[in-house]
Design a protein around this motif. Structure first.
Motif, PDB file in Angstrom:
ATOM      1  N   SER A 141       0.831  -1.208   0.000  1.00 44.92           N
ATOM      2  CA  SER A 141       0.000   0.000   0.000  1.00 44.92           C
ATOM      3  C   SER A 141       0.860   1.251   0.000  1.00 44.92           C
ATOM      4  CB  SER A 141      -0.927   0.022   1.214  1.00 44.92           C
ATOM      5  OG  SER A 141      -1.844  -1.028   1.161  1.00 44.92           O
TER       6      SER A 141
ATOM      7  N   LEU B 256       0.973   4.145  -2.891  1.00 46.19           N
ATOM      8  CA  LEU B 256       0.703   5.547  -2.592  1.00 46.19           C
ATOM      9  C   LEU B 256       1.847   6.460  -3.013  1.00 46.19           C
ATOM     10  CD1 LEU B 256      -0.935   5.137   0.917  1.00 46.19           C
ATOM     11  CD2 LEU B 256      -2.061   5.941  -1.166  1.00 46.19           C
TER      12      LEU B 256
ATOM     13  N   ILE C 133      -7.657   2.363  -3.410  1.00 43.07           N
ATOM     14  CA  ILE C 133      -6.912   3.573  -3.063  1.00 43.07           C
ATOM     15  C   ILE C 133      -7.354   4.728  -3.940  1.00 43.07           C
ATOM     16  CG2 ILE C 133      -4.614   4.620  -3.137  1.00 43.07           C
ATOM     17  CD1 ILE C 133      -3.524   1.943  -2.098  1.00 43.07           C
TER      18      ILE C 133
END
Length: 98
Positions: free
Chosen positions: A58, A62, A93
């Protein structure tokens, strides 16, 4: 130079590593850009939990504008399952950010 690479599923990289200097390049339109290269430990390493994998991945998503997914050997059912998780996480996301 470069990041270490192993020939097993044991992680060479722990967490997320960033190359120490940006690579100067040009975008397709000629605009100068600086590229930062990151490496993360693989998904499914023997010494990491799935929660740890998800957190590291993650963070990489990002921080990235482009992601390269590397798989060892032939693309099998496990590789497709992992890639599906990656795609779902990316969509999640983007929905939260947008």
């Amino acid at each position: 130079g470069g990041f270490p690479v192993g020939s097993t599923i044991n992680a060479c990289t722990k967490g997320l590593w960033v190359w120490s200097e940006p690579i100067e390049a040009k975008a397709p339109d000629g605009t100068p850009i600086s590229v930062l290269v990151m490496d993360t430990e693989g998904i499914g390493a023997l010494d990491a939990s799935s929660d740890h994998d998800l957190r590291v991945f993650s963070l990489a998503l990002l921080l990235s504008s482009t992601l390269l997914y590397n798989s060892v050997g032939a693309i099998d059912e496990q590789a497709l399952s992992t890639l599906s998780l990656v795609a779902q996480l990316t969509r999640h996301i983007r929905v939260k950010a947008g």
